[in-house]
Design a protein around this motif. Structure first.
Motif, mmCIF file in Angstrom:
data_model
loop_
_atom_site.group_PDB
_atom_site.id
_atom_site.type_symbol
_atom_site.label_atom_id
_atom_site.label_comp_id
_atom_site.label_asym_id
_atom_site.label_seq_id
_atom_site.Cartn_x
_atom_site.Cartn_y
_atom_site.Cartn_z
ATOM 1 N N UNK A 23 0.861 -1.178 0.000
ATOM 2 C CA UNK A 23 0.000 0.000 0.000
ATOM 3 C C UNK A 23 0.897 1.227 0.000
ATOM 4 N N UNK A 24 0.618 2.164 -0.914
ATOM 5 C CA UNK A 24 1.427 3.368 -1.035
ATOM 6 C C UNK A 24 0.544 4.513 -1.492
ATOM 7 N N UNK A 25 1.127 5.684 -1.605
ATOM 8 C CA UNK A 25 0.422 6.856 -2.128
ATOM 9 C C UNK A 25 1.080 7.264 -3.432
ATOM 10 N N UNK A 26 0.297 7.857 -4.335
ATOM 11 C CA UNK A 26 0.868 8.348 -5.578
ATOM 12 C C UNK A 26 0.336 9.734 -5.875
ATOM 13 N N UNK A 27 1.119 10.482 -6.638
ATOM 14 C CA UNK A 27 0.720 11.815 -7.041
ATOM 15 C C UNK A 27 -0.029 11.720 -8.361
ATOM 16 N N UNK A 28 -1.300 12.082 -8.378
ATOM 17 C CA UNK A 28 -2.118 11.981 -9.575
ATOM 18 C C UNK A 28 -1.656 12.899 -10.698
ATOM 19 N N UNK A 29 -1.064 14.035 -10.335
ATOM 20 C CA UNK A 29 -0.620 14.982 -11.348
ATOM 21 C C UNK A 29 0.616 14.474 -12.087
ATOM 22 N N UNK A 30 1.554 13.833 -11.384
ATOM 23 C CA UNK A 30 2.770 13.325 -12.010
ATOM 24 C C UNK A 30 2.579 11.943 -12.619
ATOM 25 N N UNK A 31 1.702 11.119 -12.051
ATOM 26 C CA UNK A 31 1.473 9.747 -12.517
ATOM 27 C C UNK A 31 -0.013 9.516 -12.762
ATOM 28 N N UNK A 32 -0.563 10.017 -13.863
ATOM 29 C CA UNK A 32 -1.995 9.821 -14.099
ATOM 30 C C UNK A 32 -2.338 8.380 -14.478
ATOM 31 N N UNK A 33 -1.374 7.626 -15.031
ATOM 32 C CA UNK A 33 -1.629 6.234 -15.407
ATOM 33 C C UNK A 33 -1.452 5.326 -14.199
ATOM 34 N N UNK A 34 -1.707 4.041 -14.418
ATOM 35 C CA UNK A 34 -1.524 3.095 -13.326
ATOM 36 C C UNK A 34 -0.045 2.955 -12.985
ATOM 37 N N UNK A 35 0.216 2.855 -11.701
ATOM 38 C CA UNK A 35 1.585 2.805 -11.199
ATOM 39 C C UNK A 35 2.135 1.382 -11.314
ATOM 40 N N UNK A 36 3.382 1.242 -11.755
ATOM 41 C CA UNK A 36 4.074 -0.042 -11.835
ATOM 42 C C UNK A 36 5.430 0.129 -11.171
ATOM 43 N N UNK A 37 5.685 -0.630 -10.114
ATOM 44 C CA UNK A 37 6.949 -0.553 -9.382
ATOM 45 C C UNK A 37 7.556 -1.946 -9.243
ATOM 46 N N UNK A 38 8.876 -2.005 -9.184
ATOM 47 C CA UNK A 38 9.589 -3.258 -8.964
ATOM 48 C C UNK A 38 9.905 -3.342 -7.479
ATOM 49 N N UNK A 39 9.243 -4.295 -6.793
ATOM 50 C CA UNK A 39 9.395 -4.417 -5.349
ATOM 51 C C UNK A 39 9.661 -5.881 -4.989
ATOM 52 N N UNK A 40 10.005 -6.094 -3.734
ATOM 53 C CA UNK A 40 10.342 -7.435 -3.252
ATOM 54 C C UNK A 40 9.088 -8.236 -2.948
ATOM 55 N N UNK A 41 9.031 -9.455 -3.452
ATOM 56 C CA UNK A 41 7.942 -10.387 -3.157
ATOM 57 C C UNK A 41 8.509 -11.505 -2.290
ATOM 58 N N UNK A 42 8.126 -11.580 -1.009
ATOM 59 C CA UNK A 42 8.711 -12.583 -0.115
ATOM 60 C C UNK A 42 8.335 -14.019 -0.479
ATOM 61 N N UNK A 43 7.221 -14.230 -1.151
ATOM 62 C CA UNK A 43 6.825 -15.586 -1.536
ATOM 63 C C UNK A 43 7.737 -16.096 -2.653
#
Length: 54
Positions: A23-43
Motif C-alpha cells: 500500500x502506497x500513495x501516488x501523485x495523480x498529477x505526475x502519474x496519471x496512469x496506473x503505477x508499476x513498481x519493482x518491489x520485493x515479493x517474499x513468496x
C-alpha cells in the motif's frame, strides 16, 4: 487544497500471482496512469513487478 485529492492511497499487487500486496500513495498529477513498481515479493524470494489495482 483539499486533503487527499492529489495523493490517493493505492494498492499494488504482485504480477507473479502470489497475492502479496503493498500500500502506497501516488501523485495523480505526475502519474496519471496506473503505477508499476519493482518491489520485493517474499513468496517468490526476489523482486517482481507490482501493478496498481483499482
Amino acid at each position: 487544497m483539499a486533503r487527499g485529492t492529489t495523493r490517493p492511497v493505492v494498492r499494488l499487487t504482485s504480477t507473479a500471482g502470489t497475492g502479496v500486496t503493498y500500500v502506497t500513495r501516488k501523485n495523480r498529477l505526475n502519474d496519471p496512469d496506473r503505477l508499476v513498481l519493482r518491489k520485493y515479493d517474499p513468496v517468490v524470494g526476489g523482486h517482481v513487478l507490482f501493478r496498481e489495482a483499482r
